[in-house]
Design a protein around this motif. Structure first.
Motif, PDB file in Angstrom:
ATOM      1  N   LEU A 168     -59.102  50.988   9.387  1.00  0.00           N
ATOM      2  CA  LEU A 168     -58.226  51.522  10.433  1.00  0.00           C
ATOM      3  C   LEU A 168     -58.604  52.953  10.808  1.00  0.00           C
ATOM      4  CD1 LEU A 168     -54.754  50.112   9.298  1.00  0.00           C
ATOM      5  CD2 LEU A 168     -56.303  49.213  11.045  1.00  0.00           C
ATOM      6  N   GLN A 169     -59.022  53.717   9.827  1.00  0.00           N
ATOM      7  CA  GLN A 169     -59.486  55.088  10.132  1.00  0.00           C
ATOM      8  C   GLN A 169     -60.697  55.064  11.063  1.00  0.00           C
ATOM      9  OE1 GLN A 169     -60.306  56.892   6.361  1.00  0.00           O
ATOM     10  NE2 GLN A 169     -58.149  56.990   5.752  1.00  0.00           N
ATOM     11  N   GLN A 170     -61.607  54.121  10.829  1.00  0.00           N
ATOM     12  CA  GLN A 170     -62.851  54.069  11.601  1.00  0.00           C
ATOM     13  C   GLN A 170     -62.693  53.361  12.951  1.00  0.00           C
ATOM     14  OE1 GLN A 170     -65.339  55.863  10.413  1.00  0.00           O
ATOM     15  NE2 GLN A 170     -63.973  56.266   8.688  1.00  0.00           N
ATOM     16  N   VAL A 171     -61.728  52.466  13.066  1.00  0.00           N
ATOM     17  CA  VAL A 171     -61.600  51.657  14.274  1.00  0.00           C
ATOM     18  C   VAL A 171     -60.436  52.114  15.170  1.00  0.00           C
ATOM     19  CG1 VAL A 171     -61.176  49.310  15.148  1.00  0.00           C
ATOM     20  CG2 VAL A 171     -62.697  49.676  13.205  1.00  0.00           C
ATOM     21  N   LEU A 172     -59.293  52.470  14.555  1.00  0.00           N
ATOM     22  CA  LEU A 172     -58.136  52.884  15.350  1.00  0.00           C
ATOM     23  C   LEU A 172     -58.042  54.399  15.512  1.00  0.00           C
ATOM     24  CD1 LEU A 172     -55.178  50.625  14.113  1.00  0.00           C
ATOM     25  CD2 LEU A 172     -56.976  50.126  15.765  1.00  0.00           C
ATOM     26  N   LEU A 173     -58.307  55.105  14.442  1.00  0.00           N
ATOM     27  CA  LEU A 173     -58.026  56.541  14.427  1.00  0.00           C
ATOM     28  C   LEU A 173     -59.266  57.390  14.680  1.00  0.00           C
ATOM     29  CD1 LEU A 173     -55.617  56.408  11.365  1.00  0.00           C
ATOM     30  CD2 LEU A 173     -55.002  56.521  13.787  1.00  0.00           C
ATOM     31  N   ARG A 174     -60.274  56.814  15.289  1.00  0.00           N
ATOM     32  CA  ARG A 174     -61.491  57.551  15.610  1.00  0.00           C
ATOM     33  C   ARG A 174     -61.194  58.608  16.672  1.00  0.00           C
ATOM     34  NH1 ARG A 174     -65.492  53.322  16.794  1.00  0.00           N
ATOM     35  NH2 ARG A 174     -66.592  54.820  18.108  1.00  0.00           N
ATOM     36  N   PRO A 175     -61.966  59.684  16.747  1.00  0.00           N
ATOM     37  CA  PRO A 175     -61.654  60.796  17.666  1.00  0.00           C
ATOM     38  C   PRO A 175     -61.572  60.397  19.136  1.00  0.00           C
ATOM     39  CG  PRO A 175     -63.302  61.467  16.058  1.00  0.00           C
ATOM     40  CD  PRO A 175     -63.118  59.994  15.888  1.00  0.00           C
ATOM     41  N   ASP A 176     -62.365  59.397  19.568  1.00  0.00           N
ATOM     42  CA  ASP A 176     -62.391  59.043  20.994  1.00  0.00           C
ATOM     43  C   ASP A 176     -61.401  57.931  21.346  1.00  0.00           C
ATOM     44  OD1 ASP A 176     -63.676  57.074  19.563  1.00  0.00           O
ATOM     45  OD2 ASP A 176     -65.275  56.754  21.027  1.00  0.00           O
ATOM     46  N   ALA A 177     -60.534  57.556  20.420  1.00  0.00           N
ATOM     47  CA  ALA A 177     -59.617  56.440  20.666  1.00  0.00           C
ATOM     48  C   ALA A 177     -58.500  56.842  21.628  1.00  0.00           C
ATOM     49  CB  ALA A 177     -59.017  55.955  19.344  1.00  0.00           C
ATOM     50  N   ASP A 178     -58.177  55.945  22.554  1.00  0.00           N
ATOM     51  CA  ASP A 178     -57.057  56.204  23.466  1.00  0.00           C
ATOM     52  C   ASP A 178     -55.750  55.823  22.759  1.00  0.00           C
ATOM     53  OD1 ASP A 178     -56.185  53.358  24.104  1.00  0.00           O
ATOM     54  OD2 ASP A 178     -58.274  53.255  24.745  1.00  0.00           O
ATOM     55  N   PRO A 179     -54.596  56.189  23.336  1.00  0.00           N
ATOM     56  CA  PRO A 179     -53.317  55.942  22.650  1.00  0.00           C
ATOM     57  C   PRO A 179     -53.078  54.475  22.281  1.00  0.00           C
ATOM     58  CG  PRO A 179     -52.998  57.443  24.485  1.00  0.00           C
ATOM     59  CD  PRO A 179     -54.413  56.965  24.580  1.00  0.00           C
TER      60      PRO A 179
ATOM     61  N   SER B 228     -52.232  61.219   5.497  1.00  0.00           N
ATOM     62  CA  SER B 228     -51.018  61.591   6.216  1.00  0.00           C
ATOM     63  C   SER B 228     -51.291  62.508   7.411  1.00  0.00           C
ATOM     64  CB  SER B 228     -50.022  62.259   5.263  1.00  0.00           C
ATOM     65  OG  SER B 228     -50.589  63.459   4.729  1.00  0.00           O
ATOM     66  N   VAL B 229     -52.485  63.098   7.483  1.00  0.00           N
ATOM     67  CA  VAL B 229     -52.802  63.962   8.634  1.00  0.00           C
ATOM     68  C   VAL B 229     -52.855  63.147   9.920  1.00  0.00           C
ATOM     69  CG1 VAL B 229     -54.088  65.592   7.197  1.00  0.00           C
ATOM     70  CG2 VAL B 229     -55.311  63.753   8.371  1.00  0.00           C
ATOM     71  N   TYR B 230     -53.009  61.825   9.809  1.00  0.00           N
ATOM     72  CA  TYR B 230     -53.068  60.974  10.993  1.00  0.00           C
ATOM     73  C   TYR B 230     -51.672  60.673  11.562  1.00  0.00           C
ATOM     74  CZ  TYR B 230     -57.930  59.944   9.711  1.00  0.00           C
ATOM     75  OH  TYR B 230     -59.263  60.029   9.402  1.00  0.00           O
ATOM     76  N   ALA B 231     -50.632  60.982  10.817  1.00  0.00           N
ATOM     77  CA  ALA B 231     -49.280  60.622  11.254  1.00  0.00           C
ATOM     78  C   ALA B 231     -48.944  61.261  12.595  1.00  0.00           C
ATOM     79  CB  ALA B 231     -48.264  61.027  10.195  1.00  0.00           C
ATOM     80  N   GLU B 232     -49.265  62.537  12.765  1.00  0.00           N
ATOM     81  CA  GLU B 232     -48.956  63.222  14.016  1.00  0.00           C
ATOM     82  C   GLU B 232     -49.707  62.605  15.191  1.00  0.00           C
ATOM     83  OE1 GLU B 232     -47.231  65.349  16.787  1.00  0.00           O
ATOM     84  OE2 GLU B 232     -46.612  65.324  14.675  1.00  0.00           O
ATOM     85  N   ARG B 233     -50.926  62.177  14.939  1.00  0.00           N
ATOM     86  CA  ARG B 233     -51.713  61.546  16.008  1.00  0.00           C
ATOM     87  C   ARG B 233     -51.099  60.211  16.425  1.00  0.00           C
ATOM     88  NH1 ARG B 233     -57.854  59.751  15.924  1.00  0.00           N
ATOM     89  NH2 ARG B 233     -58.129  59.474  18.148  1.00  0.00           N
ATOM     90  N   VAL B 234     -50.624  59.464  15.455  1.00  0.00           N
ATOM     91  CA  VAL B 234     -49.974  58.184  15.753  1.00  0.00           C
ATOM     92  C   VAL B 234     -48.694  58.412  16.552  1.00  0.00           C
ATOM     93  CG1 VAL B 234     -48.751  56.244  14.684  1.00  0.00           C
ATOM     94  CG2 VAL B 234     -50.990  56.943  13.813  1.00  0.00           C
ATOM     95  N   LEU B 235     -47.918  59.425  16.167  1.00  0.00           N
ATOM     96  CA  LEU B 235     -46.686  59.732  16.889  1.00  0.00           C
ATOM     97  C   LEU B 235     -46.985  60.179  18.324  1.00  0.00           C
ATOM     98  CD1 LEU B 235     -44.698  61.561  14.089  1.00  0.00           C
ATOM     99  CD2 LEU B 235     -44.093  59.384  15.158  1.00  0.00           C
ATOM    100  N   LYS B 236     -48.037  60.966  18.508  1.00  0.00           N
ATOM    101  CA  LYS B 236     -48.426  61.395  19.854  1.00  0.00           C
ATOM    102  C   LYS B 236     -48.826  60.190  20.707  1.00  0.00           C
ATOM    103  CE  LYS B 236     -51.707  64.286  22.380  1.00  0.00           C
ATOM    104  NZ  LYS B 236     -52.921  65.121  22.293  1.00  0.00           N
ATOM    105  N   ALA B 237     -49.584  59.265  20.104  1.00  0.00           N
ATOM    106  CA  ALA B 237     -49.992  58.055  20.827  1.00  0.00           C
ATOM    107  C   ALA B 237     -48.764  57.251  21.242  1.00  0.00           C
ATOM    108  CB  ALA B 237     -50.921  57.210  19.962  1.00  0.00           C
TER     109      ALA B 237
END
Length: 203
Positions: free
Chosen positions: A68-79, A115-124
């Motif tokens: 999931l880090q490599q496929v969903l949470l990659r830097p260029d991923a859209d919301p 857990s650093v990805y949590a904010e990114r998920v909330l923004k999406a």
């Protein structure tokens, strides 16, 4: 289900992590939500995947999270991709995926660096939710305009009703007494006779 299961893709990537560098916008497996549930540590899903793959739950959870880090949470991923959604997915489905991801990423339950990805998920989620609200408002306006069509008369030959024009016009009717009318006719006849006599005499 067509194609390999998401957890199998996750295990393949975990065995060869260097492949992550060569992945360019990979398509999401149809059971991506199951991979998310494994990453969140869902006992029943982990047990089912363990029976299917022969791998212990701890290995599956680790593989699912790396995937999931490599496929969903990659830097260029859209919301939508961040939430594991197809483009244009409903707000309800987005909320469903958000809850599952936060079961893994929320700092209250995950003390690791994940857990650093949590904010990114909330923004999406906020962006997808706003997009969904905008689309719903646009559809409502379109339906409202469609409902306000001008209704044509049932009879094609009849004219369109225009209430501001159709008020009956008051016609002025002069009522002339009968006696005056006869008198005026007599005067007119006398005038004609006089003119005729004058014309004969002058001729």
């Amino acid at each position: 289900m067509s194609g390999p299961r998401g957890i199998e893709l996750a295990l393949d990537l975990a065995r060869m992590p260097a492949l992550a560098q060569s992945i360019v916008n990979p398509p999401l497996p149809s059971d991506i939500f199951e991979v998310m549930r494994i990453a969140a540590g869902s006992p029943e899903v982990c047990q089912s995947a363990a029976r299917a793959t022969g791998q212990p739950a701890a290995v599956l959870i680790s593989a699912a999270r790396f995937y999931l880090q490599q496929v969903l949470l990659r830097p260029d991923a859209d919301p939508y991709r961040v939430l594991g959604l197809p483009p244009g997915a409903s707000r309800e489905l987005a909320r469903h995926h958000l809850r599952c991801l936060l079961q893994w990423l929320h700092p209250d339950v995950n003390k690791d660096l994940d857990s650093v990805y949590a904010e990114r998920v909330l923004k999406a989620w906020r962006e997808v939710s706003a997009s969904s609200d905008s689309a719903r408002a646009s559809n409502s306006r379109a339906h409202g305009l469609a409902g306000r069509r001008v209704r044509m008369p049932a009879n094609p030959g009849s004219r369109l009703r225009m209430p501001w024009i159709e008020k009956p016009q008051k016609r002025m009717h002069l009522k002339v007494p009968v006696g005056i009318g006869v008198g005026m006719a007599a005067v007119a006849l006398l005038l004609v006779v006089v003119i005729a006599l004058y014309a004969v005499q002058s001729g």
